[in-house]
Design a protein around this motif. Structure first.
Motif, mmCIF file in Angstrom:
data_model
loop_
_atom_site.group_PDB
_atom_site.id
_atom_site.type_symbol
_atom_site.label_atom_id
_atom_site.label_comp_id
_atom_site.label_asym_id
_atom_site.label_seq_id
_atom_site.Cartn_x
_atom_site.Cartn_y
_atom_site.Cartn_z
ATOM 1 N N GLU A 143 46.127 0.831 -32.704
ATOM 2 C CA GLU A 143 45.484 1.848 -33.532
ATOM 3 C C GLU A 143 45.082 3.069 -32.716
ATOM 4 O OE1 GLU A 143 45.213 2.236 -36.695
ATOM 5 O OE2 GLU A 143 46.324 0.357 -36.961
ATOM 6 N N ASP A 144 44.488 2.821 -31.545
ATOM 7 C CA ASP A 144 43.969 3.963 -30.784
ATOM 8 C C ASP A 144 44.193 3.790 -29.284
ATOM 9 O OD1 ASP A 144 41.772 2.362 -29.742
ATOM 10 O OD2 ASP A 144 40.991 2.446 -31.791
ATOM 11 N N GLU A 145 43.901 4.871 -28.596
ATOM 12 C CA GLU A 145 44.073 4.975 -27.159
ATOM 13 C C GLU A 145 43.322 3.892 -26.389
ATOM 14 O OE1 GLU A 145 43.837 9.204 -26.578
ATOM 15 O OE2 GLU A 145 42.854 8.739 -24.671
ATOM 16 N N GLU A 178 46.992 5.264 -16.220
ATOM 17 C CA GLU A 178 46.033 5.492 -17.307
ATOM 18 C C GLU A 178 45.925 6.967 -17.715
ATOM 19 O OE1 GLU A 178 42.993 2.565 -17.357
ATOM 20 O OE2 GLU A 178 41.494 4.067 -17.888
ATOM 21 N N THR A 179 46.029 7.854 -16.752
ATOM 22 C CA THR A 179 45.981 9.289 -17.074
ATOM 23 C C THR A 179 47.135 9.664 -18.007
ATOM 24 O OG1 THR A 179 45.351 9.492 -14.758
ATOM 25 C CG2 THR A 179 45.576 11.541 -16.002
ATOM 26 N N LEU A 184 49.558 11.015 -23.203
ATOM 27 C CA LEU A 184 50.766 10.829 -24.012
ATOM 28 C C LEU A 184 50.576 10.001 -25.281
ATOM 29 C CD1 LEU A 184 53.305 10.396 -21.073
ATOM 30 C CD2 LEU A 184 52.998 12.404 -22.526
ATOM 31 N N PHE A 185 49.486 9.229 -25.346
ATOM 32 C CA PHE A 185 49.296 8.395 -26.536
ATOM 33 C C PHE A 185 49.301 9.213 -27.835
ATOM 34 C CE2 PHE A 185 47.055 5.977 -29.735
ATOM 35 C CZ PHE A 185 47.635 4.727 -29.645
ATOM 36 N N PRO A 186 48.468 10.256 -27.923
ATOM 37 C CA PRO A 186 48.477 11.031 -29.174
ATOM 38 C C PRO A 186 49.810 11.729 -29.433
ATOM 39 C CG PRO A 186 46.934 11.974 -27.564
ATOM 40 C CD PRO A 186 47.467 10.723 -26.963
ATOM 41 N N ILE A 187 50.465 12.156 -28.351
ATOM 42 C CA ILE A 187 51.769 12.827 -28.508
ATOM 43 C C ILE A 187 52.803 11.839 -29.044
ATOM 44 C CG2 ILE A 187 53.643 13.978 -27.244
ATOM 45 C CD1 ILE A 187 51.505 15.141 -25.361
#
Ligand code: MV4
Length: 453
Positions: A143-145, A178-179, A184-187
């Motif tokens: 679901e989320d980062e 992690e950075t 990149l997760f939202p992208i």
């Protein structure tokens, strides 16, 4: 023998696979209808099918992806079954369902099966439930980062963010730390939505330079599932396979037995119907992990035919017609070795397509040599479709002899007027690591990088 239940087959595809299907129809004494685009009027499938009908313009959207035109053609000419080949509408659940609505047997899995296999996160889950190994990662879409971070930390970087509705290499992002995950997760989520209409993404441990190994399966839709052995498809570039072989040098006999059993277990768990392929990645130890299930006939099916003696396309038609498999597991065995070389009309080093007229053509032949191709001397390759113009398939009693036969055939193969990848294929099969079977999915890229240094 002609199976009861199918009286005329419409072929919703083009090129070599359309010709391949027509040949199976002829051997089964089933009349065939070839639909074609304006660019394919002079093609061999149109010439060799019993009937043909133009269904639209050259662009795939106007013809081979045009569902209403294809259904109209089937209805008009009285086809009671449809073979979708590969690509185009072959894994389109909506199309399979419309075929059913019009009383046309879709030669393939059911619409609901096609719909469910499209979601790779879902496939991971059913594999896991069936006791089939999958790579460490999430069983549910993330679901989320924060959730993604937690999982990535536990399995270790690098990980891949994969779009659930992606596949065939699309919608995948490698995350090294992690950075990068934060960035990149939202992208990845937005891209997934834009490309596939769904922002479902999942996390998977990233294997470095794995092998790509697949198992051909066949199901009757009632829980009976058999396998037709393994293929290795590691020699690829940008997710385009170039050389495939059967069986594989990447697994021990025991591991081959296990991967085949795993594929059958998965097929049985979902009551798979008709021909399908369980696609796995394997690491250097021969540990294998299920990636996805391809719910169609595949380009590389001939190497399985050559090593099992089974005609896969005929079997697809028989299974669709009778609801029963035309063979039993105990009567199937994979013997000898086979390679397939995909001959493409493209610049061998830039991989840019090279459409145009073939003004000289000579294909190799002789014992144990098979060419699946729709092209002929004087044929003009249209620019609108895939660049594959032929498949060279060879078989021998063992891999070494098979490579020798392939060398002879690739030397003999002559196509003039357009650029082809034949020189590339000739070079690849001289490589020491190829000859020793020391291959993986990064093989060609590594080789190109070395050559251009
Ligand atoms: C991977 C992977 C490494 N680790 N998944 C690319 C196509 C799609 N079917 C899955 N792909 C990959 N998934 C994990 N967890 C590497 C690939 C991959 C690949 C797989 C099969 C054949 C060729 C490939 C080329 C590059 C990457």
């Amino acid at each position: 023998m002609k199976p009861k239940g199918i009286h005329k087959i419409i072929i919703a595809n083009r090129g070599e696979i359309a010709l391949r299907i027509i040949r199976a129809c002829k051997e089964l004494n089933i009349p065939s209808v070839q639909v074609f685009s304006e660019a394919d009027r002079d093609s061999l499938p149109v010439k060799f099918a019993d009937e043909s009908l133009c269904i639209g313009g050259a662009s795939p959207n106007q013809s081979y992806l045009n569902m209403s035109s294809i259904i109209s053609a089937a209805t008009l000419l009285g086809a009671d079954a449809l073979h979708p080949g590969y690509g185009f509408l072959s894994e389109n659940a909506t199309f399979a369902s419309i075929c059913e609505d019009y009383g046309i047997i879709f030669i393939g899995p059911s619409p609901s099966m096609l719909r469910s296999l499209k979601n790779k996160a879902h496939v991971r889950k059913i594999a896991h439930q069936a006791g089939v190994p999958i790579l460490p990662g999430t069983l549910e879409p993330v679901e989320d980062e924060e959730e993604a971070k937690k999982i990535a930390r536990s399995i270790g970087y690098p990980v891949l963010l994969k779009a659930a509705m992606g596949g065939g290499g699309r919608g995948i992002r490698k995350i090294n730390n992690e950075t990068e995950l934060e960035d990149l997760f939202p992208i990845a989520k937005r891209e997934s939505f834009a490309s596939f209409g769904s922002d479902e993404i999942y996390v998977e441990k990233c294997l470095i330079n794995p092998r790509h190994i697949e198992v051909q399966i066949f199901g009757d839709g009632n829980g009976e599932v058999v396998h037709l052995g393994v293929r290795e498809c590691s020699i690829q570039r940008k997710h385009q396979k170039i050389i495939e072989e059967a069986p594989t040098t990447g697994l021990s006999p025991q591991q081959i037995k296990e991967i085949q059993e795993a594929a059958c277990r998965l097929g049985k768990a979902i009551h798979y119907k008709n021909a399908g392929t369980c696609e796995f990645l394997a690491d250097e130890e021969g540990q294998f992990y299920l990636l996805e299930i391809n719910a169609r006939i595949q380009v590389e099916h001939p190497i399985t035919e050559e090593t099992t003696g089974i005609d896969i396309v005929k079997s697809q038609i028989q299974t669709a017609a009778t609801g029963e498999l035309p063979f039993e597991q105990t009567s199937i065995s994979q013997q000898g070795w086979s390679f397939e070389f995909r001959i493409t009309a493209e610049d061998p080093y830039t991989f840019t397509p090279s459409a145009g007229k073939i003004d000289f053509l000579h294909f190799p032949s002789g014992k144990n040599v098979r060419i699946d191709s729709h092209v002929y001397n004087g044929y003009t390759i249209p620019a609108h479709y895939d660049s594959m113009i032929a498949k060279l398939i060879v078989r021998e009693n063992n891999r070494k002899n098979c490579i020798q036969l392939a060398q002879r055939c690739l030397e003999e193969c002559t196509i003039e007027g357009i650029k082809t990848n034949i020189p590339l294929l000739q070079q690849l099969i001289q490589e020491e690591d190829f000859i020793s079977g020391n291959i993986h999915t990064g093989f060609i890229q590594n080789w190109l990088d070395r050559c251009h240094k």
